[in-house]
Design a protein around this motif. Structure first.
Motif, PDB file in Angstrom:
ATOM      1  N   HIS A   1       0.802  -1.225   0.000  1.00  0.00           N
ATOM      2  CA  HIS A   1       0.000   0.000   0.000  1.00  0.00           C
ATOM      3  C   HIS A   1       0.838   1.280   0.000  1.00  0.00           C
ATOM      4  O   HIS A   1       0.296   2.366   0.165  1.00  0.00           O
ATOM      5  CB  HIS A   1      -0.946  -0.006   1.204  1.00  0.00           C
ATOM      6  N   GLY A   2       2.149   1.144  -0.179  1.00  0.00           N
ATOM      7  CA  GLY A   2       3.003   2.318  -0.215  1.00  0.00           C
ATOM      8  C   GLY A   2       3.063   3.049   1.116  1.00  0.00           C
ATOM      9  O   GLY A   2       3.159   4.282   1.161  1.00  0.00           O
ATOM     10  N   ALA A   3       3.018   2.295   2.209  1.00  0.00           N
ATOM     11  CA  ALA A   3       3.030   2.887   3.540  1.00  0.00           C
ATOM     12  C   ALA A   3       4.453   3.022   4.064  1.00  0.00           C
ATOM     13  O   ALA A   3       5.358   2.288   3.662  1.00  0.00           O
ATOM     14  CB  ALA A   3       2.210   2.025   4.501  1.00  0.00           C
ATOM     15  N   ILE A   4       4.658   3.954   4.983  1.00  0.00           N
ATOM     16  CA  ILE A   4       5.930   4.069   5.689  1.00  0.00           C
ATOM     17  C   ILE A   4       5.928   3.024   6.806  1.00  0.00           C
ATOM     18  O   ILE A   4       4.987   2.951   7.600  1.00  0.00           O
ATOM     19  CB  ILE A   4       6.115   5.482   6.260  1.00  0.00           C
ATOM     20  N   ASN A   5       6.964   2.229   6.854  1.00  0.00           N
ATOM     21  CA  ASN A   5       6.990   1.070   7.741  1.00  0.00           C
ATOM     22  C   ASN A   5       7.685   1.409   9.066  1.00  0.00           C
ATOM     23  O   ASN A   5       8.900   1.343   9.177  1.00  0.00           O
ATOM     24  CB  ASN A   5       7.700  -0.098   7.047  1.00  0.00           C
ATOM     25  N   LEU A   6       6.890   1.778  10.058  1.00  0.00           N
ATOM     26  CA  LEU A   6       7.390   1.940  11.417  1.00  0.00           C
ATOM     27  C   LEU A   6       7.005   0.713  12.249  1.00  0.00           C
ATOM     28  O   LEU A   6       6.949   0.780  13.475  1.00  0.00           O
ATOM     29  CB  LEU A   6       6.829   3.206  12.077  1.00  0.00           C
ATOM     30  N   GLY A   7       6.767  -0.397  11.560  1.00  0.00           N
ATOM     31  CA  GLY A   7       6.373  -1.631  12.237  1.00  0.00           C
ATOM     32  C   GLY A   7       7.556  -2.528  12.502  1.00  0.00           C
ATOM     33  O   GLY A   7       8.036  -2.632  13.621  1.00  0.00           O
ATOM     34  N   GLN A   8       8.044  -3.193  11.465  1.00  0.00           N
ATOM     35  CA  GLN A   8       9.151  -4.137  11.641  1.00  0.00           C
ATOM     36  C   GLN A   8      10.453  -3.385  11.893  1.00  0.00           C
ATOM     37  O   GLN A   8      10.751  -2.374  11.249  1.00  0.00           O
ATOM     38  CB  GLN A   8       9.286  -5.032  10.413  1.00  0.00           C
ATOM     39  N   GLY A   9      11.248  -3.900  12.827  1.00  0.00           N
ATOM     40  CA  GLY A   9      12.436  -3.194  13.281  1.00  0.00           C
ATOM     41  C   GLY A   9      13.677  -3.468  12.465  1.00  0.00           C
ATOM     42  O   GLY A   9      14.612  -4.103  12.953  1.00  0.00           O
ATOM     43  N   PHE A  10      13.701  -3.007  11.225  1.00  0.00           N
ATOM     44  CA  PHE A  10      14.939  -3.061  10.444  1.00  0.00           C
ATOM     45  C   PHE A  10      15.319  -1.645  10.047  1.00  0.00           C
ATOM     46  O   PHE A  10      14.471  -0.847   9.667  1.00  0.00           O
ATOM     47  CB  PHE A  10      14.810  -3.968   9.216  1.00  0.00           C
ATOM     48  N   PRO A  11      16.603  -1.283  10.163  1.00  0.00           N
ATOM     49  CA  PRO A  11      17.024   0.093   9.903  1.00  0.00           C
ATOM     50  C   PRO A  11      16.902   0.478   8.431  1.00  0.00           C
ATOM     51  O   PRO A  11      17.067  -0.346   7.532  1.00  0.00           O
ATOM     52  CB  PRO A  11      18.493   0.106  10.350  1.00  0.00           C
ATOM     53  N   SER A  12      16.637   1.746   8.215  1.00  0.00           N
ATOM     54  CA  SER A  12      16.663   2.282   6.848  1.00  0.00           C
ATOM     55  C   SER A  12      18.086   2.555   6.386  1.00  0.00           C
ATOM     56  O   SER A  12      18.373   2.534   5.189  1.00  0.00           O
ATOM     57  CB  SER A  12      15.845   3.577   6.780  1.00  0.00           C
ATOM     58  N   ASN A  13      18.981   2.837   7.336  1.00  0.00           N
ATOM     59  CA  ASN A  13      20.365   3.136   6.967  1.00  0.00           C
ATOM     60  C   ASN A  13      21.123   1.866   6.597  1.00  0.00           C
ATOM     61  O   ASN A  13      20.838   0.791   7.121  1.00  0.00           O
ATOM     62  CB  ASN A  13      21.083   3.808   8.140  1.00  0.00           C
ATOM     63  N   PRO A  14      22.127   1.970   5.720  1.00  0.00           N
ATOM     64  CA  PRO A  14      22.955   0.802   5.390  1.00  0.00           C
ATOM     65  C   PRO A  14      23.928   0.509   6.519  1.00  0.00           C
ATOM     66  O   PRO A  14      24.184   1.357   7.378  1.00  0.00           O
ATOM     67  CB  PRO A  14      23.695   1.253   4.130  1.00  0.00           C
ATOM     68  N   PRO A  15      24.510  -0.694   6.540  1.00  0.00           N
ATOM     69  CA  PRO A  15      25.557  -0.994   7.514  1.00  0.00           C
ATOM     70  C   PRO A  15      26.744  -0.066   7.330  1.00  0.00           C
ATOM     71  O   PRO A  15      26.947   0.492   6.244  1.00  0.00           O
ATOM     72  CB  PRO A  15      25.943  -2.447   7.200  1.00  0.00           C
ATOM     73  N   PRO A  16      27.565   0.126   8.362  1.00  0.00           N
ATOM     74  CA  PRO A  16      28.715   1.029   8.238  1.00  0.00           C
ATOM     75  C   PRO A  16      29.693   0.546   7.172  1.00  0.00           C
ATOM     76  O   PRO A  16      29.814  -0.660   6.903  1.00  0.00           O
ATOM     77  CB  PRO A  16      29.350   0.985   9.630  1.00  0.00           C
ATOM     78  N   ALA A  17      30.399   1.493   6.581  1.00  0.00           N
ATOM     79  CA  ALA A  17      31.316   1.177   5.488  1.00  0.00           C
ATOM     80  C   ALA A  17      32.382   0.176   5.921  1.00  0.00           C
ATOM     81  O   ALA A  17      32.754  -0.711   5.136  1.00  0.00           O
ATOM     82  CB  ALA A  17      31.960   2.467   4.977  1.00  0.00           C
ATOM     83  N   PHE A  18      32.875   0.277   7.166  1.00  0.00           N
ATOM     84  CA  PHE A  18      33.941  -0.644   7.585  1.00  0.00           C
ATOM     85  C   PHE A  18      33.447  -2.079   7.639  1.00  0.00           C
ATOM     86  O   PHE A  18      34.220  -3.017   7.421  1.00  0.00           O
ATOM     87  CB  PHE A  18      34.564  -0.208   8.918  1.00  0.00           C
ATOM     88  N   LEU A  19      32.160  -2.295   7.878  1.00  0.00           N
ATOM     89  CA  LEU A  19      31.608  -3.644   7.866  1.00  0.00           C
ATOM     90  C   LEU A  19      31.455  -4.147   6.433  1.00  0.00           C
ATOM     91  O   LEU A  19      31.804  -5.300   6.124  1.00  0.00           O
ATOM     92  CB  LEU A  19      30.259  -3.665   8.585  1.00  0.00           C
ATOM     93  N   GLN A  20      30.955  -3.297   5.556  1.00  0.00           N
ATOM     94  CA  GLN A  20      30.800  -3.688   4.157  1.00  0.00           C
ATOM     95  C   GLN A  20      32.156  -4.034   3.529  1.00  0.00           C
ATOM     96  O   GLN A  20      32.284  -5.026   2.794  1.00  0.00           O
ATOM     97  CB  GLN A  20      30.132  -2.562   3.380  1.00  0.00           C
TER      98      GLN A  20
END
Length: 374
Positions: A26-45
């Motif tokens: 439905h094109g909703a903003i997901n404040l439900g499931q707890g996964f971050p919008s930000n990517p993992p830090p560069a040093f981890l990648q």
């Protein structure tokens, strides 16, 4: 006619997967499931890119030695007591299989994280739920916790910092829980996957109070904003790690080898470079943005001391209708209760999203609530 075992009834779609599916639909903003919008830090990648092509085959079920050492160094424990798992969920599953079975009871609190109930039942045990008190904040009812213990109780299952409430155990609460476990000779499973996500005083690890009976669970996914990598760990009481690793060899056998290697390299970097402190500052800002926005609508909130979750009361709101018509996904409090009624109008919000997403979600929610009341 052949049929599936009744335990498959425990494998229905979770409320978190359901709300994420509806949000996407439905094109909703997901404040439900707890996964971050930000990517993992560069040093981890970068560490993962270096590991692929080098560390690619099976690791021992107990985990890559270098990662066990990195976790042990970070937590101040012995590597001999560390078991690497496919995320915190598999860690909890392995402990359920290892610690209890048919006829046993597991005491846990409501609201609870959704995997606790089916994991206990798949092991043959019965969950016994103790509701938290909710006044101006979430509190552990220690008297009720002790009343719930019977001769069949095998373990206490706790979360600190607590998902979904965002609360932390006080030192007094932690010490009383440990005393209770010792008095009744119980194991404690301490789900500590949000151990680095707190906003004032750091959480107390029950392992430090009772290392002889506490199994603590951790997660690189929560610490390093890489929930899909599925790298977690268990710190066991002395001498028990081989048996716990032996249980998990029959499920995933081992976690993804290059990702284990990447996390092993990343953990000391994260500590040395102050990554967790920066993450906490960022989450605190987003928590405050969300809470102030909800309060400005006249809603009752219960401030979060840890995790990236916030609870609030939104009377007469239906989550599925909101995601379809208001284009915001949140989790109803009823999803976190089994044996006791959820507080009326309770919902959980995840603020591990961008500030722009939180602001837009607040605008949509306010518009939807005004439309409801017009």
């Amino acid at each position: 006619m052949a049929h599936l075992h009744p335990r498959t009834q425990l494998s229905k779609e979770s409320i978190f997967a359901q709300m994420s599916r509806l949000a996407a639909q439905h094109g909703a903003i997901n404040l439900g499931q707890g996964f971050p919008s930000n990517p993992p830090p560069a040093f981890l990648q970068e560490a993962a890119r270096r590991a692929i092509g080098t560390v690619d085959q099976y690791t021992p079920p107990i985990g890559l030695p270098h990662l066990r050492e990195a976790v042990a160094e970070d937590l101040g424990v012995s590597p001999e007591n560390v078991v690497i798992t496919a995320g915190g969920t598999e860690a909890l599953h392995a402990l359920a299989e290892a610690l209890y079975g048919p006829g046993d009871e597991v005491v846990m609190m409501e609201p609870y994280f959704d995997v606790y109930i089916p994991q206990a039942r798949m092991a043959g045990a019965e969950p016994v739920m103790v509701p938290m008190r909710l006044t101006e904040r979430w509190e552990v009812d220690l008297a009720a916790l002790e009343r719930a213990i019977t001769v069949r109780t095998q373990a206490l299952l706790l979360t600190n910092p607590y998902n979904p409430t965002g609360s932390l155990l006080s030192r007094a609460e932690a010490e009383q829980i440990v005393a209770l476990a010792r008095r009744h000779d119980l194991w404690i499973i301490s789900d500590e996957v949000y151990d680095e996500l707190y906003f004032a005083e750091p959480p107390i690890s029950l392992r430090e109070l009772a290392p002889e009976r506490v199994f603590s669970v951790g997660s690189a996914g929560k610490r390093l904003e890489a929930t899909g990598w599925r790298i977690g760990w268990i710190v066991t009481p002395p001498g028990l790690a081989p048996q716990i690793a032996g249980m998990r060899q029959w499920s995933s056998f081992c976690s993804a080898a290059p990702l284990q290697a990447a996390v092993a390299e990343a953990l000391p970097i994260a500590r040395r470079e102050g990554f967790y402190q920066k993450l906490r500052e960022s989450y605190k800002k987003r928590r405050d943005l969300l809470e102030q926005g909800l309060k400005s609508m006249g809603l009752k909130t219960f401030s979060s001391a840890g995790t990236y979750f916030l609870t609030a009361l939104l009377p007469n709101l239906d989550a599925e209708t909101l995601v379809r018509e208001g284009k915001v996904a949140i989790i109803p409090g009823s999803a976190f209760y089994l044996q006791n009624p959820a507080p009326k109008g309770l919902f959980r919000f995840a603020f591990c999203k961008t500030e722009a997403e939180i602001e837009q979600a607040l605008e949509r929610l306010e518009g939807y609530l005004k439309k409801m009341h017009s």
